[in-house]
Scaffold this motif. Structure first.
Motif, PDB file in Angstrom:
ATOM      1  N   ARG A 118     -34.915   4.827 -92.732  1.00 24.87           N
ATOM      2  CA  ARG A 118     -36.259   5.282 -92.353  1.00 24.87           C
ATOM      3  C   ARG A 118     -36.646   4.653 -91.014  1.00 24.87           C
ATOM      4  NH1 ARG A 118     -39.275   7.532 -96.743  1.00 24.87           N
ATOM      5  NH2 ARG A 118     -37.728   8.879 -97.690  1.00 24.87           N
ATOM      6  N   THR A 119     -37.257   5.451 -90.137  1.00 21.50           N
ATOM      7  CA  THR A 119     -37.668   4.912 -88.839  1.00 21.50           C
ATOM      8  C   THR A 119     -39.188   4.780 -88.810  1.00 21.50           C
ATOM      9  OG1 THR A 119     -37.748   7.170 -87.994  1.00 21.50           O
ATOM     10  CG2 THR A 119     -35.751   5.926 -87.553  1.00 21.50           C
ATOM     11  N   PRO A 120     -39.709   3.674 -88.253  1.00 18.07           N
ATOM     12  CA  PRO A 120     -41.168   3.533 -88.170  1.00 18.07           C
ATOM     13  C   PRO A 120     -41.758   4.671 -87.331  1.00 18.07           C
ATOM     14  CG  PRO A 120     -40.063   1.494 -87.548  1.00 18.07           C
ATOM     15  CD  PRO A 120     -39.011   2.559 -87.644  1.00 18.07           C
ATOM     16  N   VAL A 121     -42.935   5.115 -87.704  1.00 25.55           N
ATOM     17  CA  VAL A 121     -43.582   6.227 -86.988  1.00 25.55           C
ATOM     18  C   VAL A 121     -44.454   5.654 -85.872  1.00 25.55           C
ATOM     19  CG1 VAL A 121     -45.122   8.209 -87.237  1.00 25.55           C
ATOM     20  CG2 VAL A 121     -43.608   7.573 -89.129  1.00 25.55           C
ATOM     21  N   GLN A 122     -44.207   6.125 -84.645  1.00 28.12           N
ATOM     22  CA  GLN A 122     -45.044   5.706 -83.511  1.00 28.12           C
ATOM     23  C   GLN A 122     -46.344   6.523 -83.545  1.00 28.12           C
ATOM     24  OE1 GLN A 122     -44.283   3.189 -81.304  1.00 28.12           O
ATOM     25  NE2 GLN A 122     -42.582   2.875 -82.736  1.00 28.12           N
ATOM     26  N   THR A 123     -47.480   5.843 -83.481  1.00 26.46           N
ATOM     27  CA  THR A 123     -48.771   6.528 -83.621  1.00 26.46           C
ATOM     28  C   THR A 123     -49.614   6.344 -82.369  1.00 26.46           C
ATOM     29  OG1 THR A 123     -48.684   6.115 -86.000  1.00 26.46           O
ATOM     30  CG2 THR A 123     -50.828   6.736 -85.092  1.00 26.46           C
ATOM     31  N   VAL A 124     -50.194   7.457 -81.887  1.00 25.83           N
ATOM     32  CA  VAL A 124     -51.103   7.390 -80.738  1.00 25.83           C
ATOM     33  C   VAL A 124     -52.395   8.132 -81.081  1.00 25.83           C
ATOM     34  CG1 VAL A 124     -49.339   7.188 -78.944  1.00 25.83           C
ATOM     35  CG2 VAL A 124     -50.069   9.459 -79.686  1.00 25.83           C
ATOM     36  N   ASN A 146     -36.465  16.737 -91.380  1.00 26.46           N
ATOM     37  CA  ASN A 146     -36.341  17.173 -89.984  1.00 26.46           C
ATOM     38  C   ASN A 146     -37.693  17.227 -89.263  1.00 26.46           C
ATOM     39  OD1 ASN A 146     -34.732  18.113 -87.774  1.00 26.46           O
ATOM     40  ND2 ASN A 146     -35.643  20.131 -88.090  1.00 26.46           N
ATOM     41  N   ALA A 147     -38.797  17.101 -90.010  1.00 24.94           N
ATOM     42  CA  ALA A 147     -40.133  17.130 -89.377  1.00 24.94           C
ATOM     43  C   ALA A 147     -40.398  15.743 -88.801  1.00 24.94           C
ATOM     44  CB  ALA A 147     -41.192  17.507 -90.399  1.00 24.94           C
ATOM     45  N   SER A 148     -40.538  15.666 -87.484  1.00 19.16           N
ATOM     46  CA  SER A 148     -40.666  14.347 -86.859  1.00 19.16           C
ATOM     47  C   SER A 148     -41.930  14.205 -86.006  1.00 19.16           C
ATOM     48  CB  SER A 148     -39.444  14.074 -85.986  1.00 19.16           C
ATOM     49  OG  SER A 148     -39.385  15.045 -84.954  1.00 19.16           O
ATOM     50  N   LEU A 149     -42.795  15.220 -86.031  1.00 16.30           N
ATOM     51  CA  LEU A 149     -44.044  15.125 -85.264  1.00 16.30           C
ATOM     52  C   LEU A 149     -45.204  15.588 -86.139  1.00 16.30           C
ATOM     53  CD1 LEU A 149     -45.564  14.616 -82.604  1.00 16.30           C
ATOM     54  CD2 LEU A 149     -44.941  16.925 -81.873  1.00 16.30           C
ATOM     55  N   MET A 150     -46.244  14.761 -86.210  1.00 21.35           N
ATOM     56  CA  MET A 150     -47.427  15.078 -87.013  1.00 21.35           C
ATOM     57  C   MET A 150     -48.656  14.996 -86.110  1.00 21.35           C
ATOM     58  SD  MET A 150     -49.303  15.241 -89.946  1.00 21.35           S
ATOM     59  CE  MET A 150     -48.143  14.981 -91.268  1.00 21.35           C
ATOM     60  N   VAL A 151     -49.436  16.081 -86.070  1.00 22.41           N
ATOM     61  CA  VAL A 151     -50.706  16.072 -85.327  1.00 22.41           C
ATOM     62  C   VAL A 151     -51.832  16.215 -86.349  1.00 22.41           C
ATOM     63  CG1 VAL A 151     -52.116  17.205 -83.569  1.00 22.41           C
ATOM     64  CG2 VAL A 151     -49.627  17.138 -83.303  1.00 22.41           C
ATOM     65  N   ILE A 152     -52.787  15.294 -86.329  1.00 22.05           N
ATOM     66  CA  ILE A 152     -53.918  15.352 -87.267  1.00 22.05           C
ATOM     67  C   ILE A 152     -55.192  15.577 -86.456  1.00 22.05           C
ATOM     68  CG2 ILE A 152     -55.183  14.168 -89.106  1.00 22.05           C
ATOM     69  CD1 ILE A 152     -52.690  12.411 -89.539  1.00 22.05           C
ATOM     70  N   GLU A 153     -55.784  16.756 -86.637  1.00 25.93           N
ATOM     71  CA  GLU A 153     -57.040  17.081 -85.943  1.00 25.93           C
ATOM     72  C   GLU A 153     -58.213  16.357 -86.586  1.00 25.93           C
ATOM     73  OE1 GLU A 153     -58.422  20.826 -84.121  1.00 25.93           O
ATOM     74  OE2 GLU A 153     -56.906  21.728 -85.416  1.00 25.93           O
ATOM     75  N   ASN A 186     -43.184  10.698 -84.536  1.00 28.73           N
ATOM     76  CA  ASN A 186     -44.466  10.393 -83.892  1.00 28.73           C
ATOM     77  C   ASN A 186     -45.620  11.025 -84.648  1.00 28.73           C
ATOM     78  OD1 ASN A 186     -42.254  10.790 -81.599  1.00 28.73           O
ATOM     79  ND2 ASN A 186     -43.698   9.220 -80.925  1.00 28.73           N
ATOM     80  N   CYS A 187     -46.768  10.351 -84.594  1.00 28.08           N
ATOM     81  CA  CYS A 187     -47.998  10.888 -85.187  1.00 28.08           C
ATOM     82  C   CYS A 187     -49.088  10.837 -84.123  1.00 28.08           C
ATOM     83  CB  CYS A 187     -48.406  10.057 -86.405  1.00 28.08           C
ATOM     84  SG  CYS A 187     -49.953  10.596 -87.153  1.00 28.08           S
ATOM     85  N   VAL A 188     -49.727  11.979 -83.883  1.00 25.65           N
ATOM     86  CA  VAL A 188     -50.801  12.066 -82.880  1.00 25.65           C
ATOM     87  C   VAL A 188     -52.131  12.245 -83.614  1.00 25.65           C
ATOM     88  CG1 VAL A 188     -51.713  13.348 -80.908  1.00 25.65           C
ATOM     89  CG2 VAL A 188     -49.228  13.115 -81.204  1.00 25.65           C
ATOM     90  N   ASN A 230     -57.420   2.382 -84.618  1.00 26.02           N
ATOM     91  CA  ASN A 230     -56.667   1.237 -84.083  1.00 26.02           C
ATOM     92  C   ASN A 230     -55.705   0.667 -85.119  1.00 26.02           C
ATOM     93  OD1 ASN A 230     -57.724   1.312 -81.534  1.00 26.02           O
ATOM     94  ND2 ASN A 230     -59.369  -0.154 -81.942  1.00 26.02           N
ATOM     95  N   VAL A 231     -56.175   0.569 -86.367  1.00 22.83           N
ATOM     96  CA  VAL A 231     -55.316   0.057 -87.446  1.00 22.83           C
ATOM     97  C   VAL A 231     -54.096   0.969 -87.601  1.00 22.83           C
ATOM     98  CG1 VAL A 231     -55.150  -0.354 -89.946  1.00 22.83           C
ATOM     99  CG2 VAL A 231     -57.183  -1.091 -88.697  1.00 22.83           C
ATOM    100  N   MET A 232     -54.319   2.284 -87.543  1.00 22.01           N
ATOM    101  CA  MET A 232     -53.215   3.236 -87.688  1.00 22.01           C
ATOM    102  C   MET A 232     -52.196   3.077 -86.558  1.00 22.01           C
ATOM    103  SD  MET A 232     -53.485   4.983 -90.436  1.00 22.01           S
ATOM    104  CE  MET A 232     -52.358   6.333 -90.112  1.00 22.01           C
ATOM    105  N   ARG A 233     -52.684   2.777 -85.355  1.00 23.42           N
ATOM    106  CA  ARG A 233     -51.778   2.614 -84.215  1.00 23.42           C
ATOM    107  C   ARG A 233     -50.968   1.321 -84.342  1.00 23.42           C
ATOM    108  NH1 ARG A 233     -55.894   2.421 -79.914  1.00 23.42           N
ATOM    109  NH2 ARG A 233     -54.252   1.419 -78.725  1.00 23.42           N
TER     110      ARG A 233
END
Length: 703
Positions: free
Chosen positions: A466-472, A571-578, A603-605, A621-624
């Motif tokens: 498992r790879t850590p998810v980078q969050t911005v 295979n899903a590696s990008l998550m965008v949360i509106e 990545n998670c945006v 900030n906590v999520m990042r």
């Protein structure tokens, strides 16, 4: 002539707290019925009906000294009055004082006579919360009274504000509580915690604590009272936490007095299952599975919570428990809170268990007619494993030999629902074993208190790879850049989620928001297939979309928060949360857990709508900063409170009157020590404490 003793009034009961509220002067049947709506039936209920907050009307604050967000009392003279009807009726009253500053009073609900009374030159004593307005500070719907002459009558002490109900004003309720407090007995009669234990843990007098919180003196430290940290409040919080601890321990003891079936087979099915798994169990999974299997081999009911972060592999542990039950000749029921999550469990269990010749049955609320009738028949005839939603608990569902109940995300169910499912397995004095799963990591302090009736096992290790998810966190103004980023990810053969959230609880509005985003992304990502899933779709439609996404036929999946749990697409590696600023930390963490499930960097945006409030900024900030679910859970409890973290606001389990698990966690070790001693040495006092604080609500005590 009758004797003196014959005419004497009957003495009050030894415990005045047990008197009905109707025995208090001025409390007639109508008022008693209104108090009953708040659960206030006896005098002691009024003693422990504690203030939510306090208002300080003991002093005046100059308008120039007001600060936004603070509640204060001001004395001012009306300078101007204006009635407006531009968008909605409103009454604006400008008042000024000797500090030569003006404060605007704004009313949206008012009547003509009220508006006509408020004339320039009139002196008003106002109390309310100051806040920023378009032209300086204002108060919306403040309490106010006219002042005649120079003398201003102010309160002598802080005013407690109580939880109340329609038709019962604060003043009247406070008057009834005052009459009840007049009957408070001395500490020796009031105290239920043995004096030696009170002294050992530095607890103040209960009588003094009650009188202080109901009638704080003028010099009471308001900041301590507002924060719940005053010694009087801490004394009451200790007793409330102790009561909850005692009730859960008593509940556990009551269940443990029953017998449960011995679910111990030779283990051939489990060995075959493990041999065919495409992965090895982690050390943490093996440890928790071993704890569960040891419990199942006992003749007393298992009550165990298996918690683990997103993707830690709780389902495999549940499958091992199910195999132990099936091998011993008993049925298993697995209940999940949503159809999507239940369907995910169904697919996993069928994929794993059907090759072992174990039938897995499906039972959901939307099943009708022949399909439902035949499913019910198979369950009644002994179908080995039954997966479903709350439909498992409905009338007409009968099991042949239910030996194990697995409840996923138990905090999403009410107590009565869990009771109903467990009762499906009652057979004489035999009850099924219970295994509870949660992907919402519970902070240790919260687990110690909220789950004192359960043994807690923690899967604290993620599978390798498992790879850590980078969050911005990105402002919505940069939406076009985010869509471009999706384009680039899809060009590399990766897939993406686009999650639409709305603060409204309307599934229809959520669906509309998702449809708008779907149209936008379909147009922007020309040549890429975009899918759409939301709660208003039929289960078959949802499943078809999910299957297409899993198979890689869709590049992007636009979804509402229905995908929060139970979806696994490596295979899903990008998550965008509106509108990410609208969600709590736990939900953001659950959604983010849909990516980072493979070896690809993910990545998670977090798209947000500026300006951000301080709480939303802290959450993002906590999520990042971290992907650690336990750290996130601790922070979530700190920011939102334990009732929100567990989702138990609606079940009433954590509706504390004064205690706060995040604030009062330091009391829990002492609470556990005192609780243990009382259950052994003072069981009657423990019963009376539960009766005092929980009363009629203690009926859920055998859940």
């Amino acid at each position: 002539m009758p004797s003196r003793s014959a005419t004497a009034v009957a003495p009050p009961p030894a415990d005045p707290g047990l008197l009905p509220v109707g025995s208090l002067p001025g409390v007639g049947p109508a008022l008693a019925a209104t108090l009953g709506r708040l659960g206030l039936e006896r005098v002691q209920d009024l003693w422990f009906h504690l203030p939510l907050r306090y208002e300080d009307k003991t002093r005046l604050t100059a308008i120039a000294d007001l600060h936004p967000g603070e509640r204060a009392q001001v004395l001012g003279t009306v300078e101007a009055v204006e009635r407006g009807f531009r968008y909605r009726p409103q009454l604006k009253v400008a008042i000024g004082d000797d500090s030569r500053q003006t404060l605007l009073l704004r009313f949206f609900h008012f009547h003509r006579a009220q508006a006509e009374q408020l004339k320039p030159g009139l002196k008003l004593l106002c109390y309310g919360e100051a806040r920023h307005g378009a032209h300086g500070l204002e108060m919306v719907h403040p309490q106010y009274q006219r002042v005649e002459g120079e003398a201003v009558a102010m309160d002598e002490r802080l005013s407690p504000i109580y939880p109340t109900t329609e038709g019962l004003g604060q003043k009247r309720l406070a008057g009834v509580i005052d009459k009840a407090l007049a009957l408070l007995p001395p500490d020796a009669a009031l105290e239920l915690i043995p004096p030696a234990l009170c002294a050992a843990h530095g607890l103040t007098s209960l009588r003094e604590a009650l009188l202080y919180v109901h009638r704080p003196p003028p010099d009471a430290p308001l900041a301590d009272l507002v924060n719940g940290r005053h010694p009087a409040q801490q004394r009451l919080a200790f007793e409330e936490l102790l009561t909850q601890h005692l009730s859960l321990k008593r509940m556990r003891a009551a269940v443990r007095r029953r017998r449960a079936p011995l679910l111990e087979g030779p283990g051939a099915l489990r060995a075959k299952f493990l041999a065919e798994l495409p992965f090895r169990l982690t050390g943490a999974q093996q440890r928790v599975a071993s704890e569960v299997l040891d419990d199942l081999a006992q003749s007393r009911p298992m009550l165990r919570l298996a918690q683990g972060d997103v993707g830690s592999g709780k389902t495999a542990v549940a499958a091992l428990a199910a195999l132990a039950a099936v091998e011993a000749g008993w049925q298993v029921a697995l209940m999940a809170p949503t159809e999507l999550l239940a369907e995910q469990h169904l697919r996993n269990f069928r994929h794993w268990l059907e090759p072992l010749d174990i039938a897995v049955e499906w039972l959901a609320g939307k099943q009708q007619g022949k399909a439902r009738a035949s499913a019910l028949k198979r369950v009644a005839e002994g179908a080995a494993v039954v997966v479903g939603t709350h439909a498992l608990m409905q009338e007409g569902v009968a099991f042949a030999r239910l030996g194990l109940v697995i409840v996923d995300e138990q905090h999403r169910f009410g107590v009565q629902q869990r009771l109903a499912l467990r009762d499906k397995g009652l057979e004489g004095d035999l009850v099924p074993h219970q295994l509870v799963l949660t992907a919402t990591p519970i902070p240790r302090t919260l687990a110690m208190s909220a789950y004192a009736d359960l043994d807690v096992s923690t899967i604290d290790e993620l599978p390798p790879g498992r790879t850590p998810v980078q969050t911005v966190a990105v402002s919505n103004a940069r939406r076009a850049e985010v869509i471009e980023r999706i384009h680039a990810a899809c060009a590399e053969g990766r897939q993406a989620y686009w999650v639409c959230t709305l603060i409204e609880e309307s599934e229809q509005l959520r669906a509309q928001a998702a449809e708008v985003a779907y149209a936008e992304l379909s147009a922007a990502l020309e040549g890429r297939r975009v899918g759409l899933i939301h709660g208003r779709m039929k289960p078959k439609e949802k499943q078809a979309v999910m299957d297409a996404f899993k198979a890689g036929e869709l590049a992007v999946l636009v979804a509402t928060t229905v995908i929060e749990v139970g979806v696994d697409v490596p295979n899903a590696s990008l998550m965008v949360i509106e509108n990410s600023e609208r969600l709590g930390l736990a939900q953001l963490h659950q959604l983010r857990g849909r990516v980072g499930r493979g070896a690809i960097a993910s990545n998670c945006v977090l798209l947000y709508q500026p300006p951000l409030g301080s709480l939303a900024r802290e959450r993002l900030n906590v999520m990042r900063e971290t992907c650690d679910g336990f750290r996130i859970a601790e922070k979530d409890m700190e920011l939102r409170g334990p009732g929100e973290v567990l989702g138990t606001r609606q079940t009433g389990q954590l509706a504390f009157r004064i205690a706060d698990l995040a604030r009062d966690a330091h009391l829990l070790p002492a609470v556990q020590q005192v609780g243990q001693t009382m259950l052994k040495q003072q069981p009657r006092a423990a019963e009376r404490l539960i009766e005092r604080w929980i009363g009629a609500a203690a009926r859920y005590a055998h859940a």
